[in-house]
Design a protein around this motif. Structure first.
Motif, PDB file in Angstrom:
ATOM      1  N   GLU A  99       0.833  -1.214   0.000  1.00 37.96           N
ATOM      2  CA  GLU A  99       0.000   0.000   0.000  1.00 37.96           C
ATOM      3  C   GLU A  99       0.865   1.260   0.000  1.00 37.96           C
ATOM      4  OE1 GLU A  99      -3.047   0.149  -0.616  1.00 37.96           O
ATOM      5  OE2 GLU A  99      -3.506  -1.981  -0.460  1.00 37.96           O
ATOM      6  N   ARG A 100       1.867   1.260  -0.862  1.00 46.98           N
ATOM      7  CA  ARG A 100       2.746   2.416  -0.991  1.00 46.98           C
ATOM      8  C   ARG A 100       1.964   3.610  -1.545  1.00 46.98           C
ATOM      9  NH1 ARG A 100       7.542   0.677  -4.357  1.00 46.98           N
ATOM     10  NH2 ARG A 100       7.660  -0.801  -2.610  1.00 46.98           N
ATOM     11  N   THR A 101       2.148   4.765  -0.955  1.00 41.70           N
ATOM     12  CA  THR A 101       1.425   5.944  -1.423  1.00 41.70           C
ATOM     13  C   THR A 101       1.998   6.408  -2.767  1.00 41.70           C
ATOM     14  OG1 THR A 101       2.900   7.377  -0.140  1.00 41.70           O
ATOM     15  CG2 THR A 101       0.809   6.752   0.868  1.00 41.70           C
ATOM     16  N   THR A 102       1.128   6.598  -3.714  1.00 46.17           N
ATOM     17  CA  THR A 102       1.536   7.054  -5.041  1.00 46.17           C
ATOM     18  C   THR A 102       0.473   7.991  -5.586  1.00 46.17           C
ATOM     19  OG1 THR A 102       0.461   5.181  -6.142  1.00 46.17           O
ATOM     20  CG2 THR A 102       2.788   4.916  -5.579  1.00 46.17           C
ATOM     21  N   VAL A 103       0.872   8.778  -6.557  1.00 42.62           N
ATOM     22  CA  VAL A 103      -0.076   9.641  -7.253  1.00 42.62           C
ATOM     23  C   VAL A 103       0.136   9.452  -8.747  1.00 42.62           C
ATOM     24  CG1 VAL A 103       1.492  11.631  -7.238  1.00 42.62           C
ATOM     25  CG2 VAL A 103      -0.964  11.987  -7.454  1.00 42.62           C
ATOM     26  N   ALA A 104      -0.963   9.394  -9.498  1.00 42.51           N
ATOM     27  CA  ALA A 104      -0.869   9.211 -10.946  1.00 42.51           C
ATOM     28  C   ALA A 104      -0.151  10.409 -11.570  1.00 42.51           C
ATOM     29  CB  ALA A 104      -2.264   9.051 -11.535  1.00 42.51           C
ATOM     30  N   ARG A 105       0.550  10.166 -12.681  1.00 41.51           N
ATOM     31  CA  ARG A 105       1.372  11.226 -13.270  1.00 41.51           C
ATOM     32  C   ARG A 105       0.606  12.118 -14.238  1.00 41.51           C
ATOM     33  NH1 ARG A 105       7.100   8.097 -14.634  1.00 41.51           N
ATOM     34  NH2 ARG A 105       7.610   7.541 -12.467  1.00 41.51           N
ATOM     35  N   ALA A 106      -0.455  11.613 -14.833  1.00 44.97           N
ATOM     36  CA  ALA A 106      -1.195  12.407 -15.815  1.00 44.97           C
ATOM     37  C   ALA A 106      -1.768  13.662 -15.161  1.00 44.97           C
ATOM     38  CB  ALA A 106      -2.315  11.575 -16.427  1.00 44.97           C
ATOM     39  N   LEU A 137      -1.829  11.380   3.565  1.00 43.83           N
ATOM     40  CA  LEU A 137      -1.301  10.418   2.598  1.00 43.83           C
ATOM     41  C   LEU A 137      -1.225  11.032   1.204  1.00 43.83           C
ATOM     42  CD1 LEU A 137      -3.120   7.108   3.661  1.00 43.83           C
ATOM     43  CD2 LEU A 137      -0.695   7.647   3.917  1.00 43.83           C
ATOM     44  N   ILE A 138      -2.267  11.763   0.839  1.00 41.90           N
ATOM     45  CA  ILE A 138      -2.268  12.402  -0.482  1.00 41.90           C
ATOM     46  C   ILE A 138      -1.175  13.458  -0.558  1.00 41.90           C
ATOM     47  CG2 ILE A 138      -3.588  13.904  -2.029  1.00 41.90           C
ATOM     48  CD1 ILE A 138      -6.099  12.381  -1.232  1.00 41.90           C
ATOM     49  N   GLU A 139      -1.015  14.255   0.509  1.00 45.45           N
ATOM     50  CA  GLU A 139       0.028  15.288   0.511  1.00 45.45           C
ATOM     51  C   GLU A 139       1.412  14.651   0.390  1.00 45.45           C
ATOM     52  OE1 GLU A 139       2.047  18.546   0.207  1.00 45.45           O
ATOM     53  OE2 GLU A 139      -0.151  18.488   0.203  1.00 45.45           O
ATOM     54  N   THR A 140       1.620  13.531   1.080  1.00 43.31           N
ATOM     55  CA  THR A 140       2.900  12.817   0.979  1.00 43.31           C
ATOM     56  C   THR A 140       3.147  12.346  -0.451  1.00 43.31           C
ATOM     57  OG1 THR A 140       2.760  12.048   3.271  1.00 43.31           O
ATOM     58  CG2 THR A 140       4.220  10.828   1.793  1.00 43.31           C
ATOM     59  N   ALA A 141       2.116  11.768  -1.066  1.00 44.87           N
ATOM     60  CA  ALA A 141       2.244  11.276  -2.442  1.00 44.87           C
ATOM     61  C   ALA A 141       2.487  12.421  -3.413  1.00 44.87           C
ATOM     62  CB  ALA A 141       0.994  10.496  -2.826  1.00 44.87           C
ATOM     63  N   LEU A 142       1.768  13.527  -3.240  1.00 43.53           N
ATOM     64  CA  LEU A 142       1.955  14.681  -4.124  1.00 43.53           C
ATOM     65  C   LEU A 142       3.349  15.274  -3.971  1.00 43.53           C
ATOM     66  CD1 LEU A 142      -1.509  16.454  -3.728  1.00 43.53           C
ATOM     67  CD2 LEU A 142      -0.625  15.381  -5.807  1.00 43.53           C
ATOM     68  N   SER A 143       3.834  15.356  -2.725  1.00 45.48           N
ATOM     69  CA  SER A 143       5.179  15.890  -2.485  1.00 45.48           C
ATOM     70  C   SER A 143       6.233  15.007  -3.129  1.00 45.48           C
ATOM     71  CB  SER A 143       5.445  15.994  -0.979  1.00 45.48           C
ATOM     72  OG  SER A 143       4.551  16.903  -0.376  1.00 45.48           O
ATOM     73  N   LYS A 144       6.048  13.695  -3.000  1.00 47.98           N
ATOM     74  CA  LYS A 144       6.986  12.761  -3.622  1.00 47.98           C
ATOM     75  C   LYS A 144       6.950  12.911  -5.136  1.00 47.98           C
ATOM     76  CE  LYS A 144       6.044   8.347  -3.485  1.00 47.98           C
ATOM     77  NZ  LYS A 144       5.857   6.973  -2.987  1.00 47.98           N
ATOM     78  N   GLY A 145       5.737  13.095  -5.663  1.00 49.40           N
ATOM     79  CA  GLY A 145       5.594  13.272  -7.100  1.00 49.40           C
ATOM     80  C   GLY A 145       6.256  14.545  -7.586  1.00 49.40           C
ATOM     81  N   ARG A 146       6.138  15.635  -6.795  1.00 47.06           N
ATOM     82  CA  ARG A 146       6.783  16.892  -7.176  1.00 47.06           C
ATOM     83  C   ARG A 146       8.297  16.753  -7.145  1.00 47.06           C
ATOM     84  NH1 ARG A 146       2.247  19.321  -4.421  1.00 47.06           N
ATOM     85  NH2 ARG A 146       3.327  19.173  -2.415  1.00 47.06           N
ATOM     86  N   GLY A 147       8.802  16.004  -6.136  1.00 51.13           N
ATOM     87  CA  GLY A 147      10.239  15.781  -6.057  1.00 51.13           C
ATOM     88  C   GLY A 147      10.770  15.022  -7.254  1.00 51.13           C
TER      89      GLY A 147
END
Length: 484
Positions: A372-379, A415-425
């Motif tokens: 259940e790793r937090t992720t956010v879609a890239r599109a 969780l969403i903020e963590t995923a979004l931050s990781k995605g921005r990084g």
């Protein structure tokens, strides 16, 4: 969205409706046999008939026949054997070069893999698998006729010093699954001493999976008949089995009017299939086999938006039967994407089935989902949807008087903020790499070209070698300046 989120926060389970597979009319019997546990589990059809015998299930094929296209599956992978006589006692490297050249003369520019067994009489028995379609679109049929074609090409392209070789095909199959299974069997038979047409060793299951899943699949141009689909609806362990079966019945009737189908409930308490064999799963689930074409001539569409609609309707029917269930979207929960059945294979069926990826990339995806790793879609559209979901979770935190709901919503927002931050990084890193850019790419091309000259080093004179050495030193100096 807010009403759904509130229900999820209060413990509603997610609606699970997933596609297991497609099949041609010829596979209908096997698929029904699986769903009915070889006739031991009651099956119900779209007209409400309850079927308890294998004979009655078998008769459905003729009743559904007019809805099938019965399109023949493409022959994608061939299994071959070659006997080569009077081969000198070559080293392993020389032997593989000899066999690879012989295979290329016969099979042409195709992807293949093989293993070699040496006999006491100096003959060789070569076994292998080959992609039957070449880059020009010619597709061998993987049968006796194809063996004759390959034999003729080998004989016509061989010289007097080349060993005699007799080609034969032992079978053929469709798709990536078949190719992966046959290549892994080859690797097991030859204990990892298997090579492909490029001379690369295929030493284990992981390498075999990567080769077929990543490389060969693009060469297959596979064609499979889609006359029926296998759909699975699941619920959490402990869900009322009768209520869930009623909900599934109503879902199928409303979603697939005019289509022929059968469905069966697999209850872990009543499943005749043993746990070690894949039965008695801890959760309750319903299997359905559905014709892709309806009596009205309409065909089922299977797109992400369609699956979302199916989950929404399944949740609605479940609630009508007293089961708290909601449609969920991974973008709302920042969860990892699902893995497909072609990306994993089971290694343990006790309790929750454990899998291993069929390739390294597939295993990473599997591990991300299971942990259940937090992720956010890239599109961009999906990211915008996730941001909207985060805002709604935040509204729920501030508006709800229910502490349980508020805490759940707060956790999801984080969780969403963590995923979004990781995605921005990751995005910034990618941008940095791109900006690092053109000079890096140009020097990489130059370095690759220079290093490739190493193949000609044995032919270089002393002055040529000194010039080559100077070019390498210059390029490495440039790279040092770029990365320091």
């Amino acid at each position: 969205m807010r009403a759904r989120f509130t229900a999820i926060a209060k413990g509603s389970q997610p609606a699970v409706v997933k596609m297991a597979s497609y099949g041609g009319g010829v596979r209908l019997g096997a698929m029904m046999n699986y769903v009915s546990r070889a006739g031991e589990v009651e099956v119900e059809d779209d007209r409400g008939e309850r079927i308890c015998s294998r004979e009655r299930l078998s008769s459905l094929r003729s009743e559904w026949e007019h809805l099938f296209q019965n399109r023949e599956e493409s022959r994608d992978i061939g299994v071959f054997s070659i006997t080569m006589g009077s081969v000198p006692d070559y080293s392993s490297e020389e032997l593989h070069a000899l066999v690879s050249a012989a295979l290329t003369r016969g099979l042409g520019e195709r992807r293949f893999a093989y293993g070699i067994a040496r006999h006491d009489d100096a003959s060789l028995a070569v076994s292998g698998v080959v992609v039957l379609r070449n880059a020009d679109g010619e597709r061998l049929t993987g049968d006796t006729k194809a063996a004759g074609i390959v034999q003729g090409r080998y004989d016509g392209r061989s010289g007097t010093d080349d060993p005699t070789a007799v080609f034969s095909f032992d079978g053929y199959g469709n798709g990536v699954d078949y190719g992966t299974a046959r290549l892994r069997r080859l690797v097991a038979t030859f204990e990892g001493d298997v090579h492909d047409e490029r001379g690369i060793m295929i030493e284990n299951d992981s390498v075999a999976g990567d080769l077929v899943q990543k490389d060969w699949r693009h060469e297959l141009h596979s064609r499979k008949s889609r006359d029926v689909m296998h759909l699975i609806m699941s619920a959490r362990a402990g869900t009322d089995v009768d209520a869930f079966k009623d909900a599934a019945r109503d879902f199928l009737a409303e979603q697939f009017p005019g289509h022929r189908y059968v469905f069966a409930l697999h209850d872990p308490a009543e499943d005749p299939k043993e746990e070690a064999e894949g039965g008695k799963r801890p959760h309750v689930h319903v299997h359905a086999i559905i014709t892709m074409k309806s009596e009205f001539g309409e065909r089922i569409e299977t797109r992400p938006q369609v699956f979302r609609a199916w989950r929404s309707l399944m949740a609605e029917k479940a609630r009508e039967h007293g089961i708290q269930m909601e449609m969920t979207d991974r973008r709302e929960l920042a969860t990892a994407p699902a893995f497909g059945r072609n990306q994993v294979r089971p290694i343990s069926r006790y309790g929750r089935t454990e899998h291993i990826g069929t390739s390294e990339a597939a295993h990473v995806r599997y591990e991300a989902k299971r942990s259940e790793r937090t992720t956010v879609a890239r599109a961009r559209r999906s990211k915008d949807y996730t941001v909207t979901a985060q805002r709604v979770w935040n509204e729920l935190v501030r508006a709800s008087d229910d502490r349980e709901v508020s805490n759940f919503a707060k956790n999801q927002e984080k969780l969403i903020e963590t995923a979004l931050s990781k995605g921005r990084g990751e995005s910034e890193m990618l941008t940095s790499t791109v900006n690092f850019g053109s000079k890096y790419g140009a020097n990489m091309v130059w370095l690759q070209a220079i290093v490739s000259e190493a193949d000609k080093m044995r032919e270089m004179s002393r002055p040529e070698f000194e010039a080559y050495e100077k070019r390498v030193e210059t390029t490495l100096f440039r790279f040092e300046r770029m990365v320091t």
